[in-house]
Design an enzyme around this catalytic site. Structure first.
Site, PDB file in Angstrom:
ATOM      1  N   ASP A   1       0.743  -1.393  -0.023  1.00 26.06           N
ATOM      2  CA  ASP A   1       0.177  -0.186   0.325  1.00 26.06           C
ATOM      3  C   ASP A   1       0.737   1.504   0.414  1.00 26.06           C
ATOM      4  OD1 ASP A   1      -2.310   2.060   0.783  1.00 26.06           O
ATOM      5  OD2 ASP A   1      -1.508   1.758   2.453  1.00 26.06           O
TER       6      ASP A   1
ATOM      7  N   ASP B   1      -6.546  -1.996   4.323  1.00 31.80           N
ATOM      8  CA  ASP B   1      -6.339  -2.958   3.869  1.00 31.80           C
ATOM      9  C   ASP B   1      -6.044  -3.714   4.506  1.00 31.80           C
ATOM     10  OD1 ASP B   1      -4.096  -0.924   2.236  1.00 31.80           O
ATOM     11  OD2 ASP B   1      -3.468  -0.575   3.654  1.00 31.80           O
TER      12      ASP B   1
ATOM     13  N   ASP C   1      -1.452  -0.109   6.249  1.00 29.89           N
ATOM     14  CA  ASP C   1      -1.151   0.472   8.018  1.00 29.89           C
ATOM     15  C   ASP C   1      -3.011   1.426   7.793  1.00 29.89           C
ATOM     16  OD1 ASP C   1      -1.447   2.374   5.990  1.00 29.89           O
ATOM     17  OD2 ASP C   1      -0.784   4.338   6.751  1.00 29.89           O
TER      18      ASP C   1
END
Length: 733
Positions: free
Chosen positions: A407, A699, A695
């Site tokens: 990410d 996700d 984070d």
């Protein structure tokens, strides 16, 4: 999903919505593993197909839509549905009143229908169940069988040694994995405890869990949104949705209907919806609750996480396979020994005893201990490198990874805006901040005045813990001043008025005068904003305190080219000016800022690529920003080679096309949590061992689905940390 109290109205000319949906459904490809993930999402094909767009200019003359248009289908979330309806149509669909809210009797009835506004977590697994789970390993079961047979044969010492080996393995594994499954409970922490609701015509404060669809809620700066809400009023409203959408810049909200022909309107484009758990950064608003509990976008993530089955690691699969092979080998040995003995005329019981003894001796009872201790040492070594591994087999998975899906926001980048370049008309060129600090280019009066404007026209501040609170773009000015060792000049000025930034004006202005000046001193305006509104208000440009010159057309073109150069590099550009009159300003220059890569990430990616590990960046940002960051990090991108792909493009691929193309794409942008799961599953279907780093809440499903999920320790949400197998304590990728 239950319908949301529609009012029966007339049928539109284009026919029932259900008929149009059924026509689309007939062209869908047959389902398989990847299709199942797509179908698991409650986000449907767009309900706008075949409908005349409703805009703010024509909505008063727009006839009411029929009940099936006002009520979401079983496949779509309320936010996806109500984003394309006007505020008036939402009010009708929810059978509510903006000024009076719902009555007490009506809320009781709806709470019985929709339940409490919370995410229901199944009862946690007991400690006994967790212990029993450790014994389901085929090799452990085989060792248990060996111990039992040893007791039957009178070999008590062997039985005791085997049992001790089993207990050591099970105890170490249990201690390492204890309290590792809390990801679903962590989602509830994002739901605020209290909210402001209009009930029976009165504004009251109540528990957020008491909300029902149709409630009218209000919120302002610092509040968390208690449910999914369709806005009916918004004043300079900006929300931090980074944990849900992946975009680190605050999202500006409005009340107008969203026009879209997309089959899947991205969350970031639902500008008239506020999502449960997101944070109000600026302004205030009022809206109608359209989704509570599991019917919110956070509820969608919650459902995805519940459906994900935890994958076994390559080592676990190998150990299971070995256990089965040893079991088969044991039975074969026993059978062969018995057959040979019987042929030789010996007693079958004697031969059975000999065969069992040989089979037990062939089982490596020390192997589980060696493997467990080795993995435990790996966990200890990783902890010394600031990485917490929650499950022992994850250490081996990390060494087997062939693809890392990362990410962008908060993982590859710092998730905070930073000024990296600036331009003053006195210098006439773009200055890199780091290079300028080394070469002393940031000491002139022009740069000092540029940053003074950015600091005075600023509402960010330090809280009691020493953390800077406010808009990311405003925090960036304070961080740069601190980096340069400059004091906060706001203490030397008296603020007289403020014109807040909004989507129409696209600038912010603060009127102030020095505190040591007399009240008769004429105050100045300090202004920052987008290029167009600032340039059209500027007639001169700043060179020094005693020199300002006319801003003629050649200089304007020069300034525009400099700004376009920064924009092409993926930077957000802010112009800064000052003057006695907000309509007649002196331009000082502009700054370029973006969410910079974390220190060391570029070197880490280069090391991974050299080691044969592919790095895939996944982000909710635009394609231009994603490509710019990927280029800076050293992730290969080639538009002609289809190495970039958007979330909507991903939805348009068949399973065969996805299988063919997923291995060639290195950057996915404008993605949702569902897209991330599709990407991970497609790579796994190709035989890849996939690690996922992230984070945010968005996700978490992919972290749980991947072979090894890796969360950030400092910037990561509780949800992502609990869903992950490994946590990077210092966020060092």
């Amino acid at each position: 999903m239950t319908s949301y109290l529609p009012i029966p109205l007339t049928e539109p000319e284009d026919g029932p919505r259900s008929a149009r949906r059924s026509n689309r459904a007939g062209s869908n490809p047959p389902p398989d593993v990847l299709t199942a993930i797509r179908n698991s999402s409650p986000i449907p094909p767009s309900p706008t197909s075949g409908r005349r767009p409703i805009t703010p200019t024509n909505r008063k003359n727009t006839p009411p839509l029929p009940s099936d248009h006002l009520s979401p289908s079983a496949a779509e979330t309320p936010s996806a549905h109500y984003a394309i309806l006007t505020a008036e149509q939402t009010t009708i669909a929810q059978n509510t009143n903006i000024t009076e809210g719902l009555s007490t009797d009506e809320t009781v009835r709806r709470r019985k229908e929709f339940g409490l506004n919370e995410l229901n977590v199944e009862e946690a697994e007991t400690l006994l169940a967790k212990v029993i789970e450790q014994f389901k390993n085929p090799l452990i079961l085989l060792l248990f069988g060996s111990a039992f047979i040893s007791v039957c044969l009178g070999e008590v010492e062997d039985a005791v040694s085997i049992t001790l080996a089993i207990l050591i393995v099970v105890t170490v594994a249990f201690v390492q994995e204890y309290k590792s499954e809390k990801s679903l409970e962590a989602l509830n922490k994002l739901v605020p405890h209290y909210c402001h609701v209009i009930r029976n015509g009165h504004l009251t404060t109540m528990l957020a869990t008491e909300l029902v669809p149709g409630d009218v809620v209000r919120f302002s700066t610092g509040d968390r949104i208690p449910a999914d809400v369709r806005l009916v009023h918004a004043a300079d409203l900006e929300l931090d949705e980074s944990s849900l959408t992946g975009e680190n810049e605050p999202c500006k909200k409005h009340v107008d209907v969203i026009e879209s022909n997309s089959a899947d309107l991205p969350l970031a484009e639902r500008k008239n919806i506020t999502f449960m758990g997101t944070l109000v950064r600026n302004g205030h608003g009022t809206g109608i609750v359209i989704g509570t509990g599991k019917n919110t976008e956070f509820g969608t993530v919650f459902s995805m996480m519940k459906e994900v089955e935890v994958r076994r690691t390559p080592l676990q699969n190998s150990m299971d396979h070995l256990g089965k092979q040893l079991s088969m080998m044991s039975f074969v040995i026993i059978g062969l020994i018995m057959i040979i003995g019987v042929i030789q005329g010996r007693q079958w019981l004697e031969m059975f005893t000999i065969g069992v003894s040989l089979a037990v001796a062939a089982i490596p009872e020390g192997l589980p201990i060696v493997v467990t201790v080795t993995l435990a040492l790996g966990v200890l070594r990783m902890s010394g490198r600031h990485a917490i591994v929650k499950k022992l087999p994850s250490v081996e998975s990390l060494g087997s990874v062939s693809v890392i899906c990362a990410d962008k926001t908060g993982t590859l980048t710092m998730n905070k805006m930073t000024i990296t370049k600036l331009y003053t008309l006195a210098h006439g060129a773009v200055i890199d901040v780091d290079e300028g600090m080394r070469e002393g280019l940031l000491k002139g009066s022009a740069v000092e005045n540029l940053l003074r404007i950015g600091t005075i026209c600023n509402n960010a501040h330090m809280d009691g813990t020493g953390q800077t609170v406010g808009q990311p773009t405003e925090i960036a000015f304070l961080e740069l001043q601190k980096k340069l060792g400059k004091p906060d000049v706001r203490s030397t000025y008296t603020r007289l008025s403020e014109t807040p930034f909004n989507a129409e004006k696209k600038y912010m202005a603060v009127q102030a005068r020095p505190t040591d000046s007399s009240s008769s001193t004429q105050p100045s305006y300090f202004v920052k904003g987008a290029m167009e509104p600032i340039l059209e208000r500027c007639s001169r440009y700043y060179v020094s305190d005693v020199d300002s010159r006319p801003l003629d057309f050649p200089m304007r073109d020069r300034v525009k080219r400099g700004a376009e150069e920064m924009t092409s590099q993926g930077l957000r550009v802010l112009f800064l000016a000052f003057g006695r009159d907000v309509g007649d300003l002196t331009l000082c220059g502009f700054v370029g800022m973006f969410d910079p890569p974390r220190a060391g990430v570029q070197d880490a990616i280069a090391t991974l690529v050299r080691g044969g590990v592919k790095v895939v960046m996944i982000t909710g940002d635009s394609g231009g920003t994603a490509a710019s960051i990927a280029q800076q990090l050293g992730i290969p991108t080639n538009v002609a080679g289809h190495s970039l792909m958007s979330g909507p493009e991903l939805d348009g691929l068949s399973d065969r096309e996805l299988k063919e193309q997923v291995g060639t794409v290195s950057v996915f942008y404008r993605t949702t949590p569902r897209h991330k799961m599709i990407i991970v599953k497609a790579l796994q279907a190709e035989g890849e061992i996939v690690a996922m780093t992230g984070d945010g809440v968005n996700d978490a499903p992919a972290l749980r689905l991947s072979d090894i999920g890796i969360s950030m320790g400092r910037s990561g949400t509780d949800v992502s940390k609990e869903a992950a197998d490994m946590i990077l304590v210092n966020d060092d990728f």
